[in-house]
Write a protein that holds these residues in place. Structure first.
Motif, mmCIF file in Angstrom:
data_model
loop_
_atom_site.group_PDB
_atom_site.id
_atom_site.type_symbol
_atom_site.label_atom_id
_atom_site.label_comp_id
_atom_site.label_asym_id
_atom_site.label_seq_id
_atom_site.Cartn_x
_atom_site.Cartn_y
_atom_site.Cartn_z
ATOM 1 N N GLN A 1 0.828 -1.203 0.000
ATOM 2 C CA GLN A 1 0.000 0.000 0.000
ATOM 3 C C GLN A 1 0.865 1.256 0.000
ATOM 4 O O GLN A 1 0.751 2.123 0.862
ATOM 5 N N GLY A 2 1.750 1.365 -0.972
ATOM 6 C CA GLY A 2 2.639 2.510 -1.109
ATOM 7 C C GLY A 2 3.480 2.352 -2.357
ATOM 8 O O GLY A 2 3.156 1.547 -3.227
ATOM 9 N N ALA B 1 0.307 9.493 -0.966
ATOM 10 C CA ALA B 1 0.194 10.957 -0.928
ATOM 11 C C ALA B 1 1.562 11.610 -1.117
ATOM 12 O O ALA B 1 1.708 12.542 -1.918
ATOM 13 N N CYS B 2 2.572 11.148 -0.404
ATOM 14 C CA CYS B 2 3.915 11.717 -0.534
ATOM 15 C C CYS B 2 4.515 11.395 -1.895
ATOM 16 O O CYS B 2 5.230 12.217 -2.475
ATOM 17 N N PHE B 3 4.226 10.228 -2.437
ATOM 18 C CA PHE B 3 4.708 9.863 -3.771
ATOM 19 C C PHE B 3 4.153 10.826 -4.809
ATOM 20 O O PHE B 3 4.893 11.328 -5.654
ATOM 21 N N GLU B 4 2.853 11.108 -4.740
ATOM 22 C CA GLU B 4 2.226 12.028 -5.695
ATOM 23 C C GLU B 4 2.795 13.429 -5.546
ATOM 24 O O GLU B 4 3.072 14.098 -6.542
ATOM 25 N N ASN C 1 5.732 14.284 -4.342
ATOM 26 C CA ASN C 1 7.124 14.243 -4.798
ATOM 27 C C ASN C 1 7.190 14.219 -6.322
ATOM 28 O O ASN C 1 8.051 14.875 -6.919
ATOM 29 N N LYS C 2 6.259 13.507 -6.944
ATOM 30 C CA LYS C 2 6.213 13.437 -8.406
ATOM 31 C C LYS C 2 5.881 14.807 -9.000
ATOM 32 O O LYS C 2 6.481 15.231 -9.979
ATOM 33 N N LYS C 3 4.947 15.534 -8.385
ATOM 34 C CA LYS C 3 4.564 16.863 -8.860
ATOM 35 C C LYS C 3 5.725 17.849 -8.726
ATOM 36 O O LYS C 3 5.991 18.640 -9.622
ATOM 37 N N GLU C 4 6.428 17.781 -7.586
ATOM 38 C CA GLU C 4 7.553 18.695 -7.357
ATOM 39 C C GLU C 4 8.698 18.403 -8.317
ATOM 40 O O GLU C 4 9.392 19.319 -8.759
ATOM 41 N N SER C 5 8.891 17.136 -8.669
ATOM 42 C CA SER C 5 9.969 16.771 -9.586
ATOM 43 C C SER C 5 9.677 17.242 -11.011
ATOM 44 O O SER C 5 10.594 17.519 -11.778
ATOM 45 N N ALA C 6 8.416 17.336 -11.359
ATOM 46 C CA ALA C 6 8.026 17.731 -12.711
ATOM 47 C C ALA C 6 8.191 19.239 -12.937
ATOM 48 O O ALA C 6 8.316 19.686 -14.055
ATOM 49 N N GLU C 7 8.210 20.000 -11.863
ATOM 50 C CA GLU C 7 8.294 21.472 -12.007
ATOM 51 C C GLU C 7 9.685 21.949 -12.282
ATOM 52 O O GLU C 7 10.669 21.441 -12.147
#
Length: 46
Positions: free
Chosen positions: A23-24, A35-38, A40-46
């Motif tokens: 479950q992660g 939640a943290c994965f999503e 982190n993914k958003k911050e990496s894309a910026e």
């Protein structure tokens, strides 16, 4: 069956394996909750 696997390296939330499904997410050998994965993914894309 629900088994504690570890904690999220960012928020310290408990992460479980439920009926054989983790479950992660595992990123660079670190456990992350969804939640943290999503986030982190958003911050990496910026």
């Amino acid at each position: 069956m629900k088994e504690l696997v570890g904690t999220c390296v960012i928020c310290d939330k408990n992460l479980y394996c439920v009926d054989g499904f983790f479950q992660g997410q595992i990123v660079n050998n670190q456990n992350l909750c969804f939640a943290c994965f999503e986030q982190n993914k958003k911050e990496s894309a910026e």
